[in-house]
Design a protein around this motif. Structure first.
Motif, PDB file in Angstrom:
ATOM      1  N   SER A 254       0.555  -1.037   0.310  1.00 49.75           N
ATOM      2  CA  SER A 254      -0.083   0.050   0.119  1.00 49.75           C
ATOM      3  C   SER A 254       0.599   1.712   0.242  1.00 49.75           C
ATOM      4  O   SER A 254       0.642   2.222  -1.043  1.00 49.75           O
ATOM      5  N   GLU A 255       2.453   1.299   0.379  1.00 50.21           N
ATOM      6  CA  GLU A 255       2.890   2.467   0.526  1.00 50.21           C
ATOM      7  C   GLU A 255       3.673   2.202  -0.919  1.00 50.21           C
ATOM      8  O   GLU A 255       3.631   3.745  -1.709  1.00 50.21           O
ATOM      9  N   HIS A 256       4.318   1.685  -1.703  1.00 44.82           N
ATOM     10  CA  HIS A 256       4.459   1.877  -3.009  1.00 44.82           C
ATOM     11  C   HIS A 256       2.844   2.161  -3.909  1.00 44.82           C
ATOM     12  O   HIS A 256       2.680   3.086  -4.728  1.00 44.82           O
ATOM     13  N   ALA A 257       1.301   1.927  -3.536  1.00 37.81           N
ATOM     14  CA  ALA A 257       0.422   2.262  -4.235  1.00 37.81           C
ATOM     15  C   ALA A 257      -0.127   4.062  -4.169  1.00 37.81           C
ATOM     16  O   ALA A 257      -0.195   4.681  -4.798  1.00 37.81           O
ATOM     17  N   LEU A 258       0.517   3.654  -2.282  1.00 34.61           N
ATOM     18  CA  LEU A 258       0.870   5.642  -1.909  1.00 34.61           C
ATOM     19  C   LEU A 258       1.365   6.280  -2.750  1.00 34.61           C
ATOM     20  O   LEU A 258       1.181   7.642  -3.188  1.00 34.61           O
ATOM     21  N   ALA A 259       2.744   5.668  -2.933  1.00 33.99           N
ATOM     22  CA  ALA A 259       3.509   7.173  -4.019  1.00 33.99           C
ATOM     23  C   ALA A 259       2.838   7.473  -5.251  1.00 33.99           C
ATOM     24  O   ALA A 259       3.265   8.008  -5.681  1.00 33.99           O
ATOM     25  N   GLU A 260       2.657   6.111  -6.164  1.00 30.12           N
ATOM     26  CA  GLU A 260       1.717   5.908  -7.214  1.00 30.12           C
ATOM     27  C   GLU A 260       0.552   7.265  -7.299  1.00 30.12           C
ATOM     28  O   GLU A 260       0.065   8.170  -7.890  1.00 30.12           O
ATOM     29  N   ILE A 261       0.046   6.954  -6.206  1.00 31.63           N
ATOM     30  CA  ILE A 261      -1.172   8.286  -5.767  1.00 31.63           C
ATOM     31  C   ILE A 261      -1.221   9.539  -5.917  1.00 31.63           C
ATOM     32  O   ILE A 261      -1.851  10.112  -6.438  1.00 31.63           O
ATOM     33  N   ALA A 262      -0.195   9.552  -4.449  1.00 34.37           N
ATOM     34  CA  ALA A 262       0.231  11.098  -4.936  1.00 34.37           C
ATOM     35  C   ALA A 262       0.339  11.981  -6.028  1.00 34.37           C
ATOM     36  O   ALA A 262       0.737  12.556  -6.484  1.00 34.37           O
ATOM     37  N   ALA A 263       1.464  10.399  -7.014  1.00 34.11           N
ATOM     38  CA  ALA A 263       1.568  11.090  -8.103  1.00 34.11           C
ATOM     39  C   ALA A 263       0.666  11.845  -8.766  1.00 34.11           C
ATOM     40  O   ALA A 263       0.999  12.780 -10.056  1.00 34.11           O
TER      41      ALA A 263
END
Ligand code: 2M8
Length: 433
Positions: A254-263
């Protein structure tokens, strides 16, 4: 529904969709009719993955409804109660978690005070990625609205649950693992000193967990409640504090996903990348057992790895940066006679050769669709197509043979626990998509 499905797959797809429709309350999905009448956090993440393929509008409402229960400090509770139901509809009901004093808990929504594996950012990103072009703009707006809640959920874990300062998040109750009576928890639960007149709820919906397990679960909740779920208490004094590989693998994904969502939403992905790098390093440093070639949970109260190897050992396959040598050793164990090699319907939740293994014992042996799905997804990410195909095939065989049951006998595939269980249906929709 995809047009390339065979007749048999179409029928399975429709049956799974019917389960989700029936378990939809109008705002969220209950895990199963009867036994689980409220909204559970981990279930909602898996259900959103399935609704993404069936009713995207509902997938969004599912997540929104869950985050209504989020606490001021970011904690995403594992249970959001449906207040329209009778109090006895589920044990433990809302009254067990709070008295009148409810620091940080939201007003107007009753919740538990625990959390569950944080798979929500991962589910939200997958929901966005599966949007048809016509819905891409709307989907991005949805992500924009959800991002601050997801970021707060992760901030809570980093600030309040990184008890060892390593980057890993610790759980403070077996219910937080999602694998309630896993044999992994036997040692820390056994070490608890219970008050003389332990609470006996008399709830035995199935043979396991036993009444004795429930005494321990309730005792841990009573301690947390007495200390207002304060991070300082959890860090310094609470008797159950464990770093679990499955919880942290979900956190990492989810932290990886959050990085993508943030971008995607114009926020800064850097803090999420830094955090995922720390969790990755700490998983290998603190939870990897070189001798057995797998991940094991660490008990923070005596700083030792817990002895029993469970299906959680393989969850770090969700880490895209897992070194190839580590992946190989995990696959060797997964395919061995301790797990998939000796089970007609893999993957059992516990090492078959462990004395605690119990083929029908809830999280002590049976095969579950959600853990299979996580390993399937992890295997695909590492290009392990043979393993992924094995998991895909065995998961679909289970539901074809026994329906959307809660869990299954790993040797003959007999269905156990609840019928029409939501995440079993939802994840089949995702597999077939
Ligand atoms: C089970 O947990 C609840 C407590 O939270 C229970 O036993 O009553 C677990 O299987 C958990 O992973 C799941 O989220 C929940 C609802 O399906 O049931």
């Amino acid at each position: 529904m995809s047009s390339r499905l065979t007749g048999d797959e179409t029928a399975l797809w429709q049956a799974a969709a019917r389960v989700l429709d029936a378990n939809w309350t109008g705002t969220a999905t209950v895990p199963s009719p009867g036994l689980y009448p409220h909204q559970w956090s981990l279930d909602s993440a898996f259900v959103a993955l399935g609704l993404a393929r069936h009713r995207r509008d509902r997938a969004e409402r599912e997540l929104t409804s869950l985050f209504r229960g989020q606490w001021a400090d970011g904690l995403l509770p594992h249970l959001v109660f449906d207040d329209t139901l009778a109090r006895h509809a589920y044990f433990p009901g809302p009254e067990m978690w709070h008295g009148d004093h409810r620091p940080r808990a939201p007003h107007g929504v009753r919740t538990s005070g625990l959390t569950q594996p944080p798979l929500h950012a991962f589910a939200a990103l997958r929901l966005h990625e599966s949007a048809p072009p016509s819905e891409a703009e709307h989907s991005l707006d949805f992500l924009r609205g959800l991002y601050p809640c997801l970021a707060a959920q992760h901030r809570y874990l980093a600030e309040a649950r990184d008890l060892s300062g390593s980057g890993l998040a610790a759980i403070c109750h077996p219910w937080e693992s999602g694998m309630d009576n896993s044999p992994a928890w036997d040692r820390p639960l056994g070490a608890l000193r219970l008050p003389p007149a332990a609470y006996s709820p008399g709830r035995t919906p199935r043979d396991l967990p036993t009444g004795e397990d429930y005494d321990r679960y309730v005792h841990l909740v009573a301690l947390l409640r007495a200390h207002d779920y304060e991070p300082a208490y959890i860090r310094d004094d609470h008797p159950f504090a464990v770093e679990d590989p499955l919880f942290n693998a979900a956190y990492l994904a989810s932290e990886h996903a959050l990085a993508e969502i943030a971008a995607l939403v114009g926020a800064d992905p850097a803090p999420h990348r830094e955090r995922s790098a720390r969790v990755h390093a700490a998983l290998l440093d603190r939870l990897w057992d070189h001798e057995q070639g797998c991940f094991r949970a660490r008990d923070l109260r005596d700083d030792r790895l817990l002895p029993v190897v469970t299906v959680a050992a393989f969850a770090p396959l969700l880490d895209p940066d897992l070194p190839p040598g580590t992946v190989r050793r995990l696959v060797d164990l997964l395919l061995s006679a301790r797990f998939a090699g000796a089970a007609g319907y893999p993957v059992p939740t516990c090492d078959i050769q462990a004395p605690a293994f119990d083929r029908s014992g809830y999280w002590r042996g049976p095969t579950w669709i959600n853990t299979n799905w996580l390993l399937w997804h992890g295997a695909l990410g590492h290009g392990l197509t043979v393993v992924a195909d094995l998991l895909y095939g065995s998961t679909l065989r289970l539901v074809r043979q026994s329906g959307f049951r809660e869990y299954f006998d790993p040797f003959d595939g007999t269905g156990r626990g609840s019928h029409d269980y939501s995440w079993s249906a939802a994840l089949v929709l995702d597999l077939l998509a």
